[in-house]
Scaffold this active site. Structure first.
Site, PDB file in Angstrom:
ATOM      1  N   SER A   1      48.802  44.480  52.255  1.00 58.48           N
ATOM      2  CA  SER A   1      47.928  45.103  51.262  1.00 58.48           C
ATOM      3  C   SER A   1      46.971  46.127  51.864  1.00 58.48           C
ATOM      4  O   SER A   1      46.709  47.170  51.263  1.00 58.48           O
ATOM      5  CB  SER A   1      47.123  44.031  50.530  1.00 58.48           C
ATOM      6  OG  SER A   1      47.978  43.117  49.884  1.00 58.48           O
TER       7      SER A   1
ATOM      8  N   HIS B   1      41.778  44.841  51.025  1.00 58.43           N
ATOM      9  CA  HIS B   1      42.073  45.984  50.159  1.00 58.43           C
ATOM     10  C   HIS B   1      41.025  47.085  50.334  1.00 58.43           C
ATOM     11  O   HIS B   1      41.366  48.262  50.511  1.00 58.43           O
ATOM     12  CB  HIS B   1      42.094  45.531  48.688  1.00 58.43           C
ATOM     13  CG  HIS B   1      43.352  44.850  48.287  1.00 58.43           C
ATOM     14  ND1 HIS B   1      44.225  45.371  47.358  1.00 58.43           N
ATOM     15  CD2 HIS B   1      43.906  43.679  48.683  1.00 58.43           C
ATOM     16  CE1 HIS B   1      45.252  44.560  47.194  1.00 58.43           C
ATOM     17  NE2 HIS B   1      45.077  43.511  47.983  1.00 58.43           N
TER      18      HIS B   1
END
Length: 359
Positions: A129, A177
């Site tokens: 991610s 993220h």
């Protein structure tokens, strides 16, 4: 390599995107096989390189990269790989394979560090991610710099989905993220600034294979030294010297041939170092991969024992072989450089450096 400002919202995977896709899928299959369960077990993920709260304290810096190739479930890898293909294609087409991989690596490391420092308690994370968020961040940076023509809706939709998922899915590592996104934007901005300042700092525009080869060499050295800060600083100093040496070589007649020779020598020296550091001792404690068929295990063990018994000869063989293979791989560039007696190729590299400012 020439790049186009106008890129579509979807591009078929290019070299690095396809390679990352293949490696992630292969690693997921291996973790499934080792777990023997419908999803990779936490124990297998931990032993394979998951990032956790004590990784830095134990100097397990290799986990800062390894975790990004591990996934916890089929849904996890499918969603990440879909985003990799969707976002990676436009970025790699725009900036090239070498810069794409550099941004991805920086985002992966930044995401791991952000995740560790953002969680005060027990922390355990896997997944691509951070690197994928870095790709989106780099695209956003190029949009803000007016280097690409992607529509604003592309970023509204994708950034919005990231925010919604981070709030609705408690197991999503929002720190990774966010860290990856910011690192992708920052790395892209730095690379763009370097390309803008390039005509003042450099004589020539580097071909893509030179940037990629130098990046791989630096990554291998960093991995071998377990990302030791002092060693990486030394490696960075050597890299800067090598970059300037290649810059001077490319500006001269037959400089492309000299550049291939420099890269071949660098590859050979690093491969020799890898050989010296990885050859087992002669005490017979050789660890082989699991599930090898008997004849393959026996043959591999014999080869390793033979190589270990004559480490100097083995290292020399590896050094010569890698030097030769590099020149064979770069044969078109080597041949082009050898024919450049009048300096026409060198003049082209010099002209290309000032032709386009920025990424």
């Amino acid at each position: 390599m020439k790049f186009n400002r106008s890129v579509g919202a979807f591009e078929f995977p290019h070299t690095a995107t396809a390679l990352l896709l293949a490696v992630n899928i292969l690693v997921y299959a291996l973790t499934l096989q080792r777990s023997g369960t419908p999803a990779p077990s936490p124990d297998v993920l931990f032993r394979s390189g998951a990032i956790y709260s004590g990784a830095l304290a134990r100097h397990e810096y290799w986990r800062l990269v390894a975790y990004a190739f591990l996934h916890a479930s089929m849904l996890h890898i499918v969603t990440n790989m879909a985003c990799l293909v969707w976002w990676g294609g436009p970025l790699e087409r725009r900036i090239g394979t070498a810069y794409f991989l550099l941004i991805y690596l920086a985002s992966v490391i930044a995401g791991a560090l952000t995740g560790i420092f953002a969680h005060t308690g027990l922390y355990f994370s896997v997944g691509a991610s951070a690197g994928i968020s870095g790709i989106l961040g780099a695209l956003l940076c190029l949009k803000l710099l007016r280097r690409i023509d992607l529509p604003a809706s592309f970023f509204v939709i994708n950034l919005g989905l990231n925010v919604v998922i981070a709030f609705l899915a408690p197991r999503v590592d929002w720190g990774a993220h966010l860290g990856g996104l910011i690192a992708g934007m920052a790395a892209c901005a730095v690379l763009d600034a370097f390309e803008v300042a390039g005509p003042k700092l450099m004589r020539c525009k580097f071909p893509e294979f030179v940037k990629l080869n130098l990046g791989v060499l630096f990554a291998v050295v960093a991995w071998l030294t377990d990302f030791s800060p002092l060693t990486m600083l030394a490696a960075l100093a050597v890299l800067i010297v090598a970059v300037k040496g290649i810059d001077i070589a490319l500006s001269l007649p037959r400089g492309l041939a000299w550049t291939v020779a420099i890269l071949a020598a660098g590859n050979a020296l690093v491969a020799a170092a890898v050989t010296v550091l990885t050859l087992p001792g002669t005490n017979g404690n050789i660890v082989l991969p699991a599930n090898l068929v008997p004849w393959a295990a026996s043959t591999l063990r014999s080869l390793i024992e033979m190589a270990s018994s004559v480490p100097v000869i083995t290292t020399l063989i590896v050094l010569v072989a890698v030097f030769g293979v590099t020149q064979l791989v770069y044969w078109p560039e080597l041949k082009r450089g050898l024919k450049d007696k009048g300096g026409f190729t060198a003049a082209g590299f010099r002209a290309e450096r000032g032709r386009r400012r920025g990424l």
